[in-house]
Every structure is written in C-alpha cells, then in structure tokens.
Write a protein that holds these residues in place. Structure first.
Motif, short mmCIF file in Angstrom:
data_model
loop_
_atom_site.label_atom_id
_atom_site.label_comp_id
_atom_site.label_asym_id
_atom_site.label_seq_id
_atom_site.Cartn_x
_atom_site.Cartn_y
_atom_site.Cartn_z
N CYS A 76 2.62 -14.72 -10.92
CA CYS A 76 4.04 -14.23 -10.08
C CYS A 76 3.59 -13.07 -8.89
CB CYS A 76 5.50 -13.50 -10.83
SG CYS A 76 5.89 -15.22 -11.62
N ASN A 77 2.36 -13.77 -9.29
CA ASN A 77 2.01 -12.01 -8.00
C ASN A 77 2.17 -12.11 -6.59
OD1 ASN A 77 1.35 -10.38 -9.91
ND2 ASN A 77 -0.68 -10.58 -10.34
N ASP A 78 1.80 -13.60 -6.27
CA ASP A 78 1.68 -14.02 -4.71
C ASP A 78 2.85 -13.27 -4.41
OD1 ASP A 78 0.61 -14.89 -2.67
OD2 ASP A 78 1.24 -16.62 -3.22
N VAL A 79 3.63 -14.05 -4.60
CA VAL A 79 5.43 -13.98 -4.36
C VAL A 79 5.76 -12.74 -4.34
CG1 VAL A 79 6.92 -14.41 -6.19
CG2 VAL A 79 7.75 -15.06 -3.56
N LYS A 80 5.12 -11.59 -5.03
CA LYS A 80 5.70 -9.84 -5.72
C LYS A 80 5.01 -9.63 -4.68
CE LYS A 80 5.88 -6.09 -8.61
NZ LYS A 80 4.95 -5.30 -7.13
N GLU A 81 3.93 -9.88 -3.68
CA GLU A 81 3.09 -8.89 -3.04
C GLU A 81 3.48 -9.12 -1.54
OE1 GLU A 81 -0.98 -9.02 -0.90
OE2 GLU A 81 -1.33 -9.24 -3.12
N ARG A 82 4.24 -10.78 -1.50
CA ARG A 82 4.88 -10.96 -0.06
C ARG A 82 6.60 -10.45 0.03
NH1 ARG A 82 6.26 -16.45 0.66
NH2 ARG A 82 4.81 -16.79 -1.78
N TYR A 83 6.68 -9.81 -1.35
CA TYR A 83 7.78 -9.26 -1.05
C TYR A 83 8.04 -7.83 -1.08
CZ TYR A 83 12.59 -7.12 -2.82
OH TYR A 83 13.02 -6.41 -3.02
N ASP A 84 6.95 -7.47 -1.72
CA ASP A 84 6.99 -5.85 -1.38
C ASP A 84 6.57 -5.42 0.05
OD1 ASP A 84 6.93 -5.61 -4.31
OD2 ASP A 84 4.95 -5.34 -4.53
N THR A 85 6.07 -6.11 1.00
CA THR A 85 5.24 -6.06 1.87
C THR A 85 6.28 -6.50 3.03
OG1 THR A 85 2.91 -7.15 1.32
CG2 THR A 85 3.44 -7.04 3.69
N CYS A 86 7.16 -7.14 2.82
CA CYS A 86 8.11 -7.58 3.45
C CYS A 86 9.72 -6.50 3.68
CB CYS A 86 8.91 -8.65 3.47
SG CYS A 86 10.73 -9.17 4.11
N PHE A 87 9.64 -5.61 2.05
CA PHE A 87 10.75 -5.38 1.95
C PHE A 87 10.31 -3.36 2.32
CE2 PHE A 87 12.14 -1.19 -0.52
CZ PHE A 87 13.24 -1.47 -0.31
N LEU A 88 8.89 -3.11 2.59
CA LEU A 88 8.34 -1.52 2.34
C LEU A 88 9.13 -1.68 3.84
CD1 LEU A 88 5.54 -1.00 0.73
CD2 LEU A 88 7.26 -0.19 0.22
N LYS A 89 8.69 -2.91 5.38
CA LYS A 89 8.11 -3.56 6.46
C LYS A 89 9.62 -2.53 6.59
CE LYS A 89 7.16 -5.42 10.29
NZ LYS A 89 6.46 -6.92 11.34
#
Length: 82
Positions: A9-22
């Motif tokens: 799940c690392n790929d989708v977590k990284e995309r979510y984290d990036t989106c959320f922080l922005k």
C-alpha cells in the motif's frame, strides 16, 4: 513520509500523504477548503490497508482488542465535568 504498515500500500499512501499535506497547508489552514479533495485517495489507501490487515489476520486482533477495552473506553471517553 512514513511507509504504510502494508508495503503493498506504500504507493497509494504516498500519494494520499502528498495530497493531504498540500491540501492542509494550502487550503485548510487558510480556511479556503470547501471539500476534502484527497478523500478518494484516502478511500483507496483504506481499502488497500483493510485488505492487507485481513489477509494477515490483524483485523480480528484489532476487533478483539476493541471488544476487550469497551469498558475502559466508556469510562475514559466520557465528557469531563467542568
């Protein structure tokens, strides 16, 4: 950013984290957010993580732990009297 509990799940977590922080820094904190535009990514991550936890039998351990602590939760989650 940290890795997911489930490496698959690392790929989708990284995309979510990036989106959320922005979203959080550019919209939420400036009070311009009208929706949580990262919610679809969160749902994808939650689905992936739920599947991984179930495959490893961790989902049942979490449910058992919640059931074992219902009384404690009821006691310590009460609104405090002021």
């Amino acid at each position: 950013m940290s890795a997911s509990l489930a490496p698959e799940c690392n790929d989708v977590k990284e995309r979510y984290d990036t989106c959320f922080l922005k979203w959080y820094s550019e919209k939420y904190l400036r009070n311009t957010a009208t929706t949580d535009e990262c919610e679809p990514l969160f749902r994808q991550y939650k689905t992936c993580l739920t599947k991984a936890l179930k495959e490893r039998g961790i989902d049942q351990m979490l449910e058992d732990a919640k059931a074992d602590n219902k009384e404690n939760d009821a006691e310590y989650m009460k609104p405090s009297a002021r």
